[in-house]
Design a protein around this motif. Structure first.
Motif, PDB file in Angstrom:
ATOM      1  N   GLY A  25      -0.259  -3.119 -10.332  1.00  8.11           N
ATOM      2  CA  GLY A  25      -1.011  -1.979  -9.819  1.00  8.11           C
ATOM      3  C   GLY A  25      -1.736  -2.326  -8.531  1.00  8.11           C
ATOM      4  O   GLY A  25      -1.727  -1.543  -7.569  1.00  8.11           O
ATOM      5  N   ALA A  26      -2.366  -3.508  -8.493  1.00  8.64           N
ATOM      6  CA  ALA A  26      -3.084  -3.920  -7.289  1.00  8.64           C
ATOM      7  C   ALA A  26      -2.119  -4.061  -6.113  1.00  8.64           C
ATOM      8  O   ALA A  26      -2.430  -3.650  -4.979  1.00  8.64           O
ATOM      9  N   GLY A  27      -0.930  -4.618  -6.386  1.00 12.10           N
ATOM     10  CA  GLY A  27       0.074  -4.751  -5.327  1.00 12.10           C
ATOM     11  C   GLY A  27       0.514  -3.396  -4.800  1.00 12.10           C
ATOM     12  O   GLY A  27       0.613  -3.186  -3.584  1.00 12.10           O
ATOM     13  N   ALA A  28       0.734  -2.449  -5.731  1.00 17.17           N
ATOM     14  CA  ALA A  28       1.157  -1.106  -5.322  1.00 17.17           C
ATOM     15  C   ALA A  28       0.059  -0.424  -4.508  1.00 17.17           C
ATOM     16  O   ALA A  28       0.313   0.204  -3.471  1.00 17.17           O
ATOM     17  N   LEU A  29      -1.187  -0.600  -4.972  1.00 11.96           N
ATOM     18  CA  LEU A  29      -2.334  -0.015  -4.270  1.00 11.96           C
ATOM     19  C   LEU A  29      -2.425  -0.559  -2.846  1.00 11.96           C
ATOM     20  O   LEU A  29      -2.678   0.185  -1.878  1.00 11.96           O
ATOM     21  N   LEU A  30      -2.211  -1.866  -2.729  1.00 12.49           N
ATOM     22  CA  LEU A  30      -2.242  -2.493  -1.401  1.00 12.49           C
ATOM     23  C   LEU A  30      -1.179  -1.883  -0.492  1.00 12.49           C
ATOM     24  O   LEU A  30      -1.454  -1.529   0.668  1.00 12.49           O
ATOM     25  N   ALA A  31       0.052  -1.733  -1.037  1.00 14.93           N
ATOM     26  CA  ALA A  31       1.141  -1.176  -0.230  1.00 14.93           C
ATOM     27  C   ALA A  31       0.810   0.242   0.227  1.00 14.93           C
ATOM     28  O   ALA A  31       0.947   0.581   1.418  1.00 14.93           O
ATOM     29  N   VAL A  32       0.315   1.068  -0.718  1.00 18.33           N
ATOM     30  CA  VAL A  32      -0.025   2.452  -0.368  1.00 18.33           C
ATOM     31  C   VAL A  32      -1.128   2.478   0.690  1.00 18.33           C
ATOM     32  O   VAL A  32      -1.062   3.220   1.688  1.00 18.33           O
ATOM     33  N   ALA A  33      -2.155   1.635   0.490  1.00 12.97           N
ATOM     34  CA  ALA A  33      -3.281   1.615   1.425  1.00 12.97           C
ATOM     35  C   ALA A  33      -2.816   1.232   2.828  1.00 12.97           C
ATOM     36  O   ALA A  33      -3.241   1.832   3.824  1.00 12.97           O
ATOM     37  N   VAL A  34      -1.933   0.227   2.915  1.00 11.74           N
ATOM     38  CA  VAL A  34      -1.461  -0.212   4.237  1.00 11.74           C
ATOM     39  C   VAL A  34      -0.672   0.910   4.917  1.00 11.74           C
ATOM     40  O   VAL A  34      -0.871   1.196   6.101  1.00 11.74           O
ATOM     41  N   VAL A  35       0.194   1.577   4.130  1.00 13.51           N
ATOM     42  CA  VAL A  35       0.991   2.665   4.711  1.00 13.51           C
ATOM     43  C   VAL A  35       0.064   3.763   5.241  1.00 13.51           C
ATOM     44  O   VAL A  35       0.205   4.244   6.373  1.00 13.51           O
ATOM     45  N   ARG A  36      -0.942   4.147   4.436  1.00  5.73           N
ATOM     46  CA  ARG A  36      -1.861   5.212   4.851  1.00  5.73           C
ATOM     47  C   ARG A  36      -2.706   4.799   6.048  1.00  5.73           C
ATOM     48  O   ARG A  36      -2.946   5.596   6.954  1.00  5.73           O
ATOM     49  N   THR A  48      -2.634  -7.675   6.291  1.00  6.90           N
ATOM     50  CA  THR A  48      -1.787  -7.344   5.138  1.00  6.90           C
ATOM     51  C   THR A  48      -1.281  -8.633   4.494  1.00  6.90           C
ATOM     52  O   THR A  48      -1.298  -8.777   3.263  1.00  6.90           O
ATOM     53  N   ALA A  49      -0.850  -9.582   5.345  1.00  5.05           N
ATOM     54  CA  ALA A  49      -0.310 -10.836   4.819  1.00  5.05           C
ATOM     55  C   ALA A  49      -1.380 -11.597   4.040  1.00  5.05           C
ATOM     56  O   ALA A  49      -1.112 -12.132   2.958  1.00  5.05           O
TER      57      ALA A  49
END
Lengths: 275, 171
Positions: A25-36, A48-49
């Motif tokens: 979940g944390a990984g998915a949240l990170l991905a969504v946050a970066v995209v937004r 991000t890295a």
């Protein structure tokens, strides 16, 4: 799969499943946050890295081969200590240097972002993120963990294990952020105070590692305690020296002497304006 | 890239005059810090503990006070190393580094730390000894403390000469 016998094994399976789900979940949240965040403007790739690497460190400490080795086997205490360094020191350092709050503020809609800012500026948060206050649970927690039966209890009680892991991760992040955070912090403590807190917690870490060698925690053999303590000593030192260097580098940047353009100097020949 | 000063990125710049601290004192402080830090972190930790393994980290007969003192020294050693280097960089970006001050400071820090370590840690607190399993420890102690006094004295002489040549105006 690895858990046989009765007692806490079932609980361990549940804890592992919950932890794995939280990490995904944390990984998915990170991905969504970066995209937004990127939709709104530039977001540096290195942040991000750093955030992703920090999450990997946390995951390595909590699930997978290292986490299993920390519970069972002949070198459980050494594996536990490696996990502790990843969860409480290196992981938090990487996450904090990835500017998680800035990312959240960019990714969130205006309303929730405002509420987050208000929460971060509230009195309790200001108090808890003061380096002197933040150092107490982060460092003191370790003395409790290794000085009492708490470590043995984490092996038998999954809820205790979850609480200890959460405490180590959160207190590590808060202390690291108060010392070398890159998120905007209007109340950041002055450099000498941060350097002093860092030196004090480095000293406490070293002393605790030395004590582990003579007074191993319950259930840890002397040879095992020796290896684990040395890992704590050197591993902790590496991360702590990196923290000192980051505080010093921050001071160096912040105290840069004013650079006066050549054309502003008395008698200086006028130069064409720069871009 | 903040908006504090538009000139910050414009290439050439002149050295700021003055600055928040006296560059002479800051150079000496930087040298002392690095010297003490190198003595603690490099000489003591890397060479004597790890490479030669003369010191034991902890010989299991020491007091809690001694262990705590070692931990504090350890932490201060690393802090001093890093801050010594960063202070030197700071002096350097503000103007030329007074070399005598720097080297004098390094020698004073190095000798001073070894002297305190050799007398307080080794002899008074008996934290650990210079070497174990040798017949005559006195020789090691004399060499350790003697060399520390020599390095400290050399540093003080260098600092004094740097002060004199600066007073003459050619430093």
């Amino acid at each position: 799969m690895h858990h046989h016998g009765s007692g806490p094994a079932g609980g361990v399976v549940v804890l592992d499943a919950v932890t794995a789900a939280a990490l995904v979940g944390a990984g998915a949240l990170l991905a969504v946050a970066v995209v937004r965040a990127r939709r709104r403007g530039p977001w540096p790739a290195h942040r991000t890295a750093l955030l992703a690497l920090g999450l990997v460190c946390v995951a390595a400490a909590l699930v997978g081969p290292l986490a299993v080795a920390a519970r069972t086997g002949s070198s459980a205490f050494t594996a536990h200590m490696a996990g502790h360094l990843l969860l409480g020191m290196l992981g938090p350092l990487l996450i904090v240097r990835g500017a998680p709050v800035t990312l959240a503020l960019r990714a969130l809609p205006v309303g929730p972002a405002r509420r987050l800012v208000r929460a971060l500026r509230s009195r309790p948060v200001r108090l808890l993120t003061h380096p002197v206050v933040a150092a107490v649970p982060a460092t003191g927690g370790l003395w409790v963990l290794y000085g009492t039966d708490l470590l043995a209890l984490t092996h038998t009680s999954p809820p205790v294990a979850a609480a200890v892991h959460a405490h180590v991760l959160v207190s590590g992040c808060v202390l690291t952020a108060s010392l070398v955070g890159v998120d905007p912090d209007p109340h950041r403590a002055p450099v000498p105070l941060r350097a002093a807190v860092l030196a004090a917690s480095l000293a406490a870490h070293t002393v605790l590692a030395q004590r582990l060698r003579t007074d191993p925690p319950a259930g840890v053999g002397p040879a095992e305690a020796e290896t684990g303590a040395l890992l704590m000593l050197y591993g902790g030192e590496v991360v702590d020296v990196a923290l000192v260097a980051l505080v010093a580098a921050g001071w160096y940047r912040a105290t840069a002497p004013p650079r006066v353009p050549v054309r502003a100097r008395a008698g200086g020949t006028p130069r064409p304006a720069g871009p | 890239m903040t908006s504090t000063s538009g000139s910050a990125s414009s290439g050439r710049a002149v050295r700021a005059r003055g600055g928040p601290a006296d560059p002479w004192r800051r150079t000496t402080a930087a040298g002392v810090l690095l010297g003490a830090g190198v003595a603690a972190s490099v000489v003591d930790l890397l060479v004597l503990h790890l490479l030669l393994q003369w010191h034991h980290f902890y010989d299991r007969s020491t007091t809690a006070v001694a262990v705590a003192s070692d931990g504090v020294l350890h932490a201060l050693g690393w802090t001093a190393t890093v801050w010594g280097l960063v202070l030197l960089l700071d002096v350097r970006r503000r103007g030329p580094v007074p070399r005598g001050r720097w080297w004098g400071g390094v020698l004073v820090g190095l000798g001073g730390f070894q002297l305190v370590d050799g007398v307080v840690d080794h002899k008074l607190l008996r934290l650990h000894q210079v070497r174990y399993d040798v017949e005559d420890l006195v020789v090691y102690d004399v060499v350790w403390i003697g060399s520390a006094v020599l390095v400290l004295a050399a540093g003080l002489v260098v600092l004094r000469r740097a002060g004199r040549s600066a007073a003459r105006g050619d430093g």
